[in-house]
Scaffold this active site. Structure first.
Site, mmCIF file in Angstrom:
data_model
loop_
_atom_site.group_PDB
_atom_site.id
_atom_site.type_symbol
_atom_site.label_atom_id
_atom_site.label_comp_id
_atom_site.label_asym_id
_atom_site.label_seq_id
_atom_site.Cartn_x
_atom_site.Cartn_y
_atom_site.Cartn_z
ATOM 1 N N GLN A 295 0.806 -1.223 -0.099
ATOM 2 C CA GLN A 295 -0.041 0.035 0.187
ATOM 3 C C GLN A 295 0.746 1.243 0.092
ATOM 4 O O GLN A 295 1.878 1.280 0.978
ATOM 5 C CB GLN A 295 -0.963 -0.022 1.256
ATOM 6 C CG GLN A 295 -1.880 -1.172 1.488
ATOM 7 C CD GLN A 295 -2.861 -1.000 0.220
ATOM 8 O OE1 GLN A 295 -2.939 0.322 -0.328
ATOM 9 N NE2 GLN A 295 -3.995 -1.959 0.205
ATOM 10 N N GLU B 84 -5.290 -16.274 -3.242
ATOM 11 C CA GLU B 84 -4.561 -15.202 -3.924
ATOM 12 C C GLU B 84 -4.340 -15.837 -5.432
ATOM 13 O O GLU B 84 -3.888 -16.978 -5.566
ATOM 14 C CB GLU B 84 -3.672 -14.428 -3.378
ATOM 15 C CG GLU B 84 -2.721 -13.591 -4.371
ATOM 16 C CD GLU B 84 -3.562 -12.465 -5.068
ATOM 17 O OE1 GLU B 84 -4.062 -11.605 -4.285
ATOM 18 O OE2 GLU B 84 -3.120 -12.402 -6.236
ATOM 19 N N PHE C 173 -8.755 -12.869 -2.245
ATOM 20 C CA PHE C 173 -7.955 -11.710 -2.763
ATOM 21 C C PHE C 173 -6.817 -10.982 -2.054
ATOM 22 O O PHE C 173 -6.882 -9.983 -1.841
ATOM 23 C CB PHE C 173 -8.805 -10.605 -3.385
ATOM 24 C CG PHE C 173 -10.000 -11.077 -3.964
ATOM 25 C CD1 PHE C 173 -9.880 -11.510 -5.605
ATOM 26 C CD2 PHE C 173 -11.413 -11.242 -3.557
ATOM 27 C CE1 PHE C 173 -10.991 -12.003 -6.318
ATOM 28 C CE2 PHE C 173 -12.363 -11.719 -4.330
ATOM 29 C CZ PHE C 173 -12.194 -12.008 -5.565
ATOM 30 N N ASP D 282 -11.285 -8.488 -0.359
ATOM 31 C CA ASP D 282 -10.503 -7.191 -1.029
ATOM 32 C C ASP D 282 -10.380 -7.445 -2.653
ATOM 33 O O ASP D 282 -9.146 -7.536 -2.956
ATOM 34 C CB ASP D 282 -9.278 -6.928 -0.135
ATOM 35 C CG ASP D 282 -8.726 -5.540 -0.456
ATOM 36 O OD1 ASP D 282 -9.178 -4.861 -1.453
ATOM 37 O OD2 ASP D 282 -7.648 -5.402 -0.074
ATOM 38 N N CYS E 80 -11.383 -0.407 -2.934
ATOM 39 C CA CYS E 80 -10.766 0.799 -3.187
ATOM 40 C C CYS E 80 -11.619 1.555 -4.472
ATOM 41 O O CYS E 80 -11.618 2.687 -4.876
ATOM 42 C CB CYS E 80 -9.451 0.770 -3.896
ATOM 43 S SG CYS E 80 -9.350 -0.291 -5.444
#
Ligand SMILES: C[S@@+](CC[C@H](N)C(=O)[O-])C[C@H]1O[C@@H](n2cnc3c(N)ncnc32)[C@H](O)[C@@H]1O
Length: 642
Positions: free
Chosen positions: A448, A504, A483, A556, A587
């Site tokens: 991030q 993932e 994810f 996510d 997001c």
């Protein structure tokens, strides 16, 4: 071939160190009470009393919207002005996703005519020229900013913003107003969801459930140091032409149509900087980026100077002709467990044409090392990433460590410091102190970009999982993180759960997640590679979990959200594994709400309990939101231990 370097110094600009965060400069004479800038968000928040039902009832009409009606367009319009027309308008808000200014024009047909104005902020009166038009909206560029200026206008911190740099969208807007706008955008998106869910019959139960939804205030940056200089990674581009905007403080010129950007005919043969907005062939030379830290900016200027002086040995890459060597300068930073700054310089290049390019690059690396590592400025490594692709992605197929004894940085995150005290009542003090997660960040791994706001986002996620309130008694809980990327959420919640499983698609991300688990001595988090489509989703969970029921499911997904079949698979989980809670991190609140609508519609086993927006990227239109869903009492979860 050797390059000798002249040692001339380049001038660079000095920027004011303190700028107003929450202060407005001017006041517009608005009808009615002036709009109140949002209060600075505090570190310890009390959950908002606002429920979803109240949101449905709340109109977005505010004092600035009222001012729109006072615009120079006294007469309602039948249709939007034509392309090329000039008109004076008042900007009332920012558009979701793009950050364009929104001006609503009065219409004779009663429908809303909307002008999206580039680089305009709420409360601003502007003369604009229409550059494109659809039936009920058009896009325009500013020709002139009219007096008085917006009450939310502030001096942008960096001059490159005024030159048209594409890195920031609204550095000239008071940060508190940025937050207010983002919060109201998320609210408006959720308002639409609540309205759709409560419309029609058989929805009384849904409407009653919406009464229970807690809509949290947006969590923004709290210090000036978090509003600027917050990015831990910046990718700069080398180019053989320097884009020189026509005006230093530039407004779009009358000849500016669509994407065309006028420029002065004075290109030099070297540039290091950021792309002009929407122009990947134009590089605006950047001396100082307000979004990264001071030392990173010193490195940027140092590298620019040394490379420009050796342009014959280190030719910049031309992305039209696909020639040249230097492609990107990527500067990453981190703060390790000891609180020390660590820096990485990564030069992305094409394969060298001959030994002279490698030699010149090594020489450059020695100089950077001497200036920023040997003098104790925190530089950990200088890397070269070599790529043969024609794309502009700053990732290499082969990495060479030019300087340093390791190729990765260490970042420590302590999300508990941002958790509201109410959630920590049952947390033993020693656990509060100890909870630190270390992340290894290599040149090509995702992390991030805003560590402080990431801690706050992780804090909202931890709160939403419900694991903190019962920290001493919930050691049986099983969390699944779909994810999971490099595992930042899994590793953070592992201390409060019995077991965590992260799934993932990307093998390298899973490898990073496993390495990070090992590094943190986390033994109760496992990671597996899985392509999470509707058929494999629960199979992957069940295979890895040997049919253990899931207490908390964290999802996510990428910006585009999930596909309908993935969403259905989650809601229709086999009874044996059906999660008690779902924490949906996104997001992109627009796609999040689209997916939630499917999850909550009809006879859904879940109800929405809370929504928490977080601003990770000041001066840009981006935001995150954490939504929490809980199983309805009558639907039963696979496991009742949470
Ligand atoms: C928003 S990121 C998640 C970031 C992660 N939570 C973290 O903090 O590192 C979305 C992730 O979804 C992954 N992804 C995309 N499509 C997928 C699929 N079909 N199955 C599994 N993972 C997928 C991407 O590789 C990416 O890592």
């Amino acid at each position: 071939m050797h390059c000798t370097l002249p040692t001339t110094r380049l001038p660079f600009i000095t920027l004011p160190s303190r700028l107003p965060l929450y202060r407005s400069t001017h006041r517009l004479p608005l009808p009615g009470p002036p709009p109140t800038p949002a209060a600075p968000p505090s570190m310890s928040r009390t959950p908002s009393k606002r429920t979803a039902a109240e949101l449905v009832a709340t109109s977005r009409h505010n004092a600035v919207d009222e001012a729109t009606d006072q615009s120079t367009l006294a007469q309602p319009l039948e249709r939007l002005p034509k392309r090329g027309a000039t008109v004076d308008v008042q900007v009332s808000s920012l558009a979701y996703g793009t950050g364009l200014g929104v001006a609503r024009l009065p219409s004779s047909a009663g429908e809303s005519l909307v002008l999206f104005v580039r680089r305009a902020i709420p409360g601003e009166r502007v003369r604009v020229r229409v550059v494109s038009r659809r039936r009920n909206f058009a896009e325009a560029v500013v020709v002139e900013r009219l007096e008085p200026s917006s009450p939310f206008a502030v001096a942008p911190r960096c001059r490159h913003f005024l030159e048209g740099c594409g890195g920031c969208t609204f550095q000239n807007l008071l940060y508190a107003k940025q937050l207010e706008e983002k919060e109201s955008q998320v609210r408006a998106i959720y308002q639409g969801l609540f309205q759709r869910l409560s419309a029609g019959d058989a929805r009384a139960a849904t409407a009653a459930a919406l009464e229970q939804v807690r809509f949290e205030p947006i969590v923004g940056a709290t210090e000036l140091s978090e509003v600027y200089g917050y990015r831990n990674k910046m990718e700069f581009t080398f180019g053989p032409r320097r884009w020189i905007p026509a005006n230093t403080v530039r407004e779009e010129s009358p000849s500016d149509h669509g994407d065309h950007q006028p420029e002065a005919p004075a290109p030099t043969d070297f540039a290091l900087g950021l792309h002009a907005p929407r122009r990947y062939d134009k590089v605006l030379a950047i001396e100082d980026c307000a979004l990264q830290g001071d030392v990173a900016n010193e490195i940027l200027r140092f590298v620019e100077r040394r490379c420009r002086q050796r342009v014959a040995c280190l030719p910049p890459y031309d992305n039209a002709a696909h020639t040249g060597f230097l492609r990107n300068l990527v500067i990453r930073s981190a703060v390790n467990a000891a609180g020390e700054r660590e820096l990485m310089v990564n030069v992305v290049t094409s394969p060298p044409d001959g030994p002279h390019e490698d030699e010149a690059l090594r020489q450059l690396a020695d100089e950077v090392w001497e200036a920023f590592a040997e003098s104790g400025r925190g530089l950990v490594c200088v890397l070269q990433n070599i790529t043969t692709t024609k794309s502009g992605v700053a990732v290499g197929e082969r990495e060479v460590r030019l300087k340093g004894s390791r190729s990765a940085l260490e970042q420590a995150l302590r999300p508990l410091r941002w958790v509201a005290p109410a959630y920590l009542r049952n947390m033993p003090p020693e656990r509060l102190q100890q909870h630190t997660v270390l992340y290894r960040i290599s040149a090509n791994s995702f992390f991030q970009p805003n560590p402080v706001q990431s801690e706050k986002l992780l804090a909202r996620i931890l709160e939403a999982t419900g694991l903190l309130e019962t920290a001493s008694s919930n050691r049986q809980t099983f969390v699944v993180d779909l994810f999971c990327g490099t595992g930042s959420i899994s590793l953070c919640v592992a201390a409060f759960a019995a077991r965590v499983l992260g799934l993932e698609l990307s093998e390298s991300a899973v490898a990073d997640a496993r390495a990070n688990a090992e590094r943190n001595r986390i033994v109760n988090a496992e990671f597996a590679v899985a392509n999470l489509d509707h058929e494999t989703l629960w199979k992957a969970v069940q295979t890895a979990s040997i049919s253990q029921a899931v207490d908390v499911l964290v999802v996510d997904p990428p910006r585009a959200g999930m596909n309908p079949r993935q969403v259905r698979a989650i809601v229709e989980a086999p009874a044996a594994v059906r999660p008690r809670r779902i924490v949906y991190v996104s997001c992109n609140p627009a796609t999040q709400v689209r997916d939630l609508e499917m999850m909550l519609a009809g006879d859904s086993p879940y109800r929405l309990r809370s929504v928490a927006p977080v601003d990770q990227f000041p001066h840009t239109p981006h935001m995150e939101a954490v939504a929490m869903l809980e199983i309805r009492d009558d639907k039963g979860a696979g496991n009742a231990s949470a």
